[in-house]
Design an enzyme around this catalytic site. Structure first.
Site, PDB file in Angstrom:
ATOM      1  N   ARG A 113      22.279  13.941   8.988  1.00 38.67           N
ATOM      2  CA  ARG A 113      23.221  13.984  10.112  1.00 38.67           C
ATOM      3  C   ARG A 113      22.573  13.294  11.308  1.00 38.67           C
ATOM      4  O   ARG A 113      21.529  13.733  11.782  1.00 38.67           O
ATOM      5  CB  ARG A 113      23.561  15.437  10.469  1.00 38.67           C
ATOM      6  CG  ARG A 113      24.477  15.497  11.670  1.00 38.67           C
ATOM      7  CD  ARG A 113      24.809  16.904  12.146  1.00 38.67           C
ATOM      8  NE  ARG A 113      25.616  16.768  13.346  1.00 38.67           N
ATOM      9  CZ  ARG A 113      25.521  17.513  14.431  1.00 38.67           C
ATOM     10  NH1 ARG A 113      24.664  18.516  14.471  1.00 38.67           N
ATOM     11  NH2 ARG A 113      26.282  17.287  15.478  1.00 38.67           N
ATOM     12  N   HIS A 158      27.331  12.698  20.567  1.00 35.99           N
ATOM     13  CA  HIS A 158      26.343  13.751  20.827  1.00 35.99           C
ATOM     14  C   HIS A 158      25.866  13.557  22.274  1.00 35.99           C
ATOM     15  O   HIS A 158      24.682  13.285  22.520  1.00 35.99           O
ATOM     16  CB  HIS A 158      25.194  13.676  19.818  1.00 35.99           C
ATOM     17  CG  HIS A 158      24.417  14.955  19.663  1.00 35.99           C
ATOM     18  ND1 HIS A 158      24.249  15.615  18.462  1.00 35.99           N
ATOM     19  CD2 HIS A 158      23.749  15.713  20.565  1.00 35.99           C
ATOM     20  CE1 HIS A 158      23.511  16.706  18.629  1.00 35.99           C
ATOM     21  NE2 HIS A 158      23.187  16.788  19.909  1.00 35.99           N
ATOM     22  N   ASN A 202      29.781  16.857  19.071  1.00 32.02           N
ATOM     23  CA  ASN A 202      28.775  17.900  18.955  1.00 32.02           C
ATOM     24  C   ASN A 202      28.868  18.836  20.157  1.00 32.02           C
ATOM     25  O   ASN A 202      28.711  18.412  21.301  1.00 32.02           O
ATOM     26  CB  ASN A 202      27.364  17.302  18.915  1.00 32.02           C
ATOM     27  CG  ASN A 202      26.324  18.408  18.769  1.00 32.02           C
ATOM     28  OD1 ASN A 202      26.268  19.102  17.756  1.00 32.02           O
ATOM     29  ND2 ASN A 202      25.526  18.616  19.801  1.00 32.02           N
ATOM     30  N   GLU A 203      29.128  20.094  19.891  1.00 29.03           N
ATOM     31  CA  GLU A 203      29.062  21.161  20.895  1.00 29.03           C
ATOM     32  C   GLU A 203      29.761  20.851  22.206  1.00 29.03           C
ATOM     33  O   GLU A 203      29.111  20.765  23.261  1.00 29.03           O
ATOM     34  CB  GLU A 203      27.596  21.521  21.180  1.00 29.03           C
ATOM     35  CG  GLU A 203      26.872  22.040  19.975  1.00 29.03           C
ATOM     36  CD  GLU A 203      25.463  22.546  20.312  1.00 29.03           C
ATOM     37  OE1 GLU A 203      25.056  22.493  21.494  1.00 29.03           O
ATOM     38  OE2 GLU A 203      24.787  23.011  19.384  1.00 29.03           O
ATOM     39  N   ASN A 344      26.878  25.134  14.480  1.00 27.10           N
ATOM     40  CA  ASN A 344      25.494  25.120  14.942  1.00 27.10           C
ATOM     41  C   ASN A 344      25.138  26.539  15.338  1.00 27.10           C
ATOM     42  O   ASN A 344      25.817  27.152  16.172  1.00 27.10           O
ATOM     43  CB  ASN A 344      25.329  24.218  16.174  1.00 27.10           C
ATOM     44  CG  ASN A 344      25.614  22.753  15.868  1.00 27.10           C
ATOM     45  OD1 ASN A 344      25.879  22.387  14.725  1.00 27.10           O
ATOM     46  ND2 ASN A 344      25.571  21.923  16.882  1.00 27.10           N
ATOM     47  N   TYR A 346      21.736  29.188  16.244  1.00 27.00           N
ATOM     48  CA  TYR A 346      20.305  29.317  16.503  1.00 27.00           C
ATOM     49  C   TYR A 346      19.840  30.742  16.752  1.00 27.00           C
ATOM     50  O   TYR A 346      18.761  31.131  16.347  1.00 27.00           O
ATOM     51  CB  TYR A 346      19.895  28.481  17.726  1.00 27.00           C
ATOM     52  CG  TYR A 346      19.900  26.993  17.495  1.00 27.00           C
ATOM     53  CD1 TYR A 346      18.749  26.343  17.088  1.00 27.00           C
ATOM     54  CD2 TYR A 346      21.049  26.244  17.681  1.00 27.00           C
ATOM     55  CE1 TYR A 346      18.729  24.963  16.877  1.00 27.00           C
ATOM     56  CE2 TYR A 346      21.046  24.863  17.473  1.00 27.00           C
ATOM     57  CZ  TYR A 346      19.881  24.236  17.070  1.00 27.00           C
ATOM     58  OH  TYR A 346      19.876  22.885  16.857  1.00 27.00           O
ATOM     59  N   GLU A 413      23.671  22.539  12.382  1.00 28.17           N
ATOM     60  CA  GLU A 413      22.375  22.692  13.058  1.00 28.17           C
ATOM     61  C   GLU A 413      21.893  24.132  12.926  1.00 28.17           C
ATOM     62  O   GLU A 413      22.665  25.079  13.064  1.00 28.17           O
ATOM     63  CB  GLU A 413      22.462  22.378  14.569  1.00 28.17           C
ATOM     64  CG  GLU A 413      22.491  20.925  14.915  1.00 28.17           C
ATOM     65  CD  GLU A 413      22.557  20.679  16.420  1.00 28.17           C
ATOM     66  OE1 GLU A 413      21.991  21.474  17.195  1.00 28.17           O
ATOM     67  OE2 GLU A 413      23.192  19.689  16.805  1.00 28.17           O
TER      68      GLU A 413
HETATM   69  C1  GBH Z   1      21.570  22.147  20.190  1.00 29.52           C
HETATM   70  O1  GBH Z   1      22.316  22.970  21.046  1.00 29.52           O
HETATM   71  C2  GBH Z   1      21.879  20.680  20.477  1.00 29.52           C
HETATM   72  O2  GBH Z   1      23.022  20.262  19.769  1.00 29.52           O
HETATM   73  C3  GBH Z   1      20.719  19.774  20.126  1.00 29.52           C
HETATM   74  O3  GBH Z   1      20.946  18.497  20.657  1.00 29.52           O
HETATM   75  C4  GBH Z   1      19.420  20.361  20.626  1.00 29.52           C
HETATM   76  O4  GBH Z   1      18.338  19.538  20.365  1.00 29.52           O
HETATM   77  C5  GBH Z   1      19.236  21.717  19.957  1.00 29.52           C
HETATM   78  O5  GBH Z   1      20.266  22.545  20.377  1.00 29.52           O
HETATM   79  C6  GBH Z   1      17.934  22.430  20.301  1.00 29.52           C
HETATM   80  O6  GBH Z   1      17.850  22.727  21.649  1.00 29.52           O
HETATM   81  O7  GBH Z   1      18.116  26.563  28.681  1.00 29.52           O
HETATM   82  O8  GBH Z   1      18.967  28.806  28.965  1.00 29.52           O
HETATM   83  O9  GBH Z   1      20.185  26.931  29.895  1.00 29.52           O
HETATM   84  C7  GBH Z   1      22.163  24.376  20.863  1.00 29.52           C
HETATM   85  C8  GBH Z   1      22.918  25.142  21.929  1.00 29.52           C
HETATM   86  C9  GBH Z   1      23.174  25.231  24.294  1.00 29.52           C
HETATM   87  C10 GBH Z   1      21.166  25.954  23.295  1.00 29.52           C
HETATM   88  C11 GBH Z   1      22.495  25.129  25.655  1.00 29.52           C
HETATM   89  C12 GBH Z   1      20.457  25.854  24.629  1.00 29.52           C
HETATM   90  C13 GBH Z   1      20.711  25.991  27.020  1.00 29.52           C
HETATM   91  C14 GBH Z   1      20.217  27.358  27.353  1.00 29.52           C
HETATM   92  N1  GBH Z   1      22.243  25.029  23.209  1.00 29.52           N
HETATM   93  N2  GBH Z   1      21.394  26.081  25.705  1.00 29.52           N
HETATM   94  S1  GBH Z   1      19.320  27.412  28.819  1.00 29.52           S
END
Ligand code: GBH
Length: 512
Positions: A113, A158, A202-203, A344, A346, A413
């Site tokens: 991807r 993205h 993306n997101e 996605n 996490y 993701e």
């Molecule tokens: C992904 O978003 C992205 O799609 C990708 O590009 C990125 O590399 C990956 O995460 C890893 O970071 O710092 O407290 O303000 C995941 C969702 C949304 C998680 C925004 C982090 C910011 C939180 N992201 N969030 S903060």
């Protein structure tokens, strides 16, 4: 007997007493427990890795590429990025892509991807001029992937919008939907014979919420207004691209188009009705916002968003809601406009009713009205927002299944940041535990076709610069050729990808 005594001795020295016995079974011969059994995915299940253009390509102004909002933003406000860095050279994948494909081949993934850079392909932002060097680059990348039997899964957007379009309002300008359709048509025409799976966005939550009402590029500080204009136009643009794709390209090609949405699990902080409602409200605001119009039977924005934003807008003396309205035609048009849902995922948050009452200042967070926290004892990572909570993955998937009539899901993701260095046992554990949770969800009946690990390589982590490392491969940013080295997790993931099984955990515990 001798070997079991030996194991026992080793065990007494190294054993970690684990309380998680959910998958354990007894090995009667050695009288030891194996903490986690070997578990397998269905044979047709697909494994991949992911990256995104601005985060990895570099070559920001090479061979006709023009400026994106991330080029402009990181150059103009270097202080806003944690390490004052930018994606000018990043991993230099623009020049090193053959090496990257080789790394993927070493892991053994079935798909890759990646995202295409709009400004590399269409330097004016519009489809009047196509940059031949951009077309050549992605053609060579895709051909290289096919050479090794790795399927491309291409994200159209993205986050790296052409700066020219930002100057016309970016995602807040309704006309951008048409320009996005033009861009997508160019992609289908140019690469459609080689690319069978596409992701429009993306997101959108992240780039609409953080880009127009937070710290990400383009740095809009108009939460609760531009945020929703962005979301509205993204949904219209997505629907329009999907219908255009159906009409002009889909036919019998077997090609599919989806969208990637992020959902952290929202667990009620307590069992109170208030907190349970707060958790559901949060899920609807961060995910339902985009998923409901596309994947629900009724379409349109989630009810709770409509109600809350209408009501708070009214209290703030807006003569109309800050959340725009779709026409009936638009609702029908957007409903069902995806072949799969890219998810996605996490981490997990605890949700409770926010005690802060919305004031006169429009704000997405105030509209949502939910306080999100994380438990201090959840294992930490190198990202403040990311705690390791594997059971949240299973809950997320079950909620998606139950809320949207069990859609076809591709995990687009999932991953974790660790300390620099190659001995990333934390990432190994993360992958192990999140994949077990994913398998449990699949046994619950969730319709998941594939899993994508974020990321193949360390890369430019947006506002966190290069300080957060998400790669299966480490990138040495001080070396001129951005040397890539496999971490432990690359070997571990490769084992899983090749066998489609999560190996039994070797840690043995003494039978009590
Ligand atoms: C992904 O978003 C992205 O799609 C990708 O590009 C990125 O590399 C990956 O995460 C890893 O970071 O710092 O407290 O303000 C995941 C969702 C949304 C998680 C925004 C982090 C910011 C939180 N992201 N969030 S903060």
């Amino acid at each position: 007997m001798a070997s079991s005594k030996m194991a026992l001795k080793l065990c007494l020295i190294f054993c970690i007493i684990s309380t998680s016995t959910s998958y354990s079974y007894e090995d009667t011969q050695t009288s030891l427990f194996i903490a986690q059994a070997r578990q397998c995915f269905p044979k047709h299940f697909l494994f991949g890795v992911a990256t995104a253009s601005y985060q990895t390509e570099g070559a920001w102004n090479t061979s006709g590429k023009s400026e994106s909002i991330w080029d402009r933003y990181t150059h103009k406000f270097p202080d806003r990025v944690f390490d004052h860095n930018n994606g000018d050279t990043a991993d230099d994948s623009y020049h090193l892509f053959r090496k990257d494909v080789k790394l993927m081949k070493d892991i053994g993934v079935q798909f890759y991807r990646f995202s295409v850079s709009w400004t590399r392909l269409l330097p004016s932002g519009f489809s009047n001029i196509v940059n031949p060097a951009g077309v050549r680059f992605y053609t060579e990348l895709i051909d290289e992937l096919h050479k090794f039997d790795i399927q491309p899964l291409v994200t159209m957007y993205h986050w790296d919008l052409p700066q020219t379009l930002q100057e016309l309002g970016g995602w807040t300008n309704p006309l951008i939907a048409d320009y996005f359709v033009d861009y997508a048509r160019m992609l289908f025409k140019t690469f459609g014979h080689k690319v069978k799976s596409w992701i429009t966005f993306n997101e959108p939550l992240t780039f609409c919420r953080e880009g127009y009402g937070g710290d990400d590029a383009p740095g809009g500080r108009s939460s609760g207004l531009e945020t929703y204009m962005c979301g509205h136009n993204v949904l219209r643009a997505h629907g329009m691209v999907y219908r255009m794709f159906e009409k002009e390209f889909k036919n019998n090609t077997g090609a599919t188009v989806g969208i990637s949405l992020d959902l952290a699990w929202m667990e009620p902080a307590t069992t109170s009705v208030e907190d349970r409602n707060a958790a559901e409200t949060a899920r609807q605001f961060v995910f339902g916002w985009f998923a409901n119009p596309i994947f629900s039977k009724k379409g349109d924005y989630p009810k709770v968003m409509r109600q809350r934003i209408d009501e708070i807008s009214h209290r703030q003396h807006f003569p109309r809601s800050r959340l725009p309205k779709f026409t009936k035609e638009e609702i029908e048009f957007i409903k069902g406009s995806a072949d799969f849902l890219g998810l996605n995922h996490y981490t997990t948050y605890l949700a409770s009713k926010s005690s802060v009452r919305p004031n006169m200042e429009p704000s997405f967070d105030a509209d949502m009205g939910v306080a999100l926290t994380q438990k201090p004892d959840w294992p930490k990572t190198n990202s403040t927002w990311l705690k390791v909570v594997p059971w949240g993955f299973r809950k997320t998937l079950n909620w998606v299944k139950n809320t949207f009539d069990n859609p076809i899901v591709v995990i687009t993701e999932n991953g974790v940041s660790t300390e620099p260095g190659l001995r990333d046992t934390k990432r190994v554990k993360y992958i192990d535990s999140y994949l077990r949770s994913l398998l449990a969800a699949m046994k619950d009946g969730c319709n998941v076709l594939g899993y994508t690990h974020w990321s193949l390589l360390d890369n430019f982590e947006w506002m966190r610069g290069y300080s957060e490392r998400f790669g299966l491969y480490e990138v040495d940013y001080t070396s001129p050729n951005k040397t890539r080295s496999p971490r432990l997790s690359a070997t571990f993931y490769s084992k899983i990808v090749r066998s489609k099984c999560i190996p039994a955990q070797k840690k043995l515990i003494f039978k009590p």
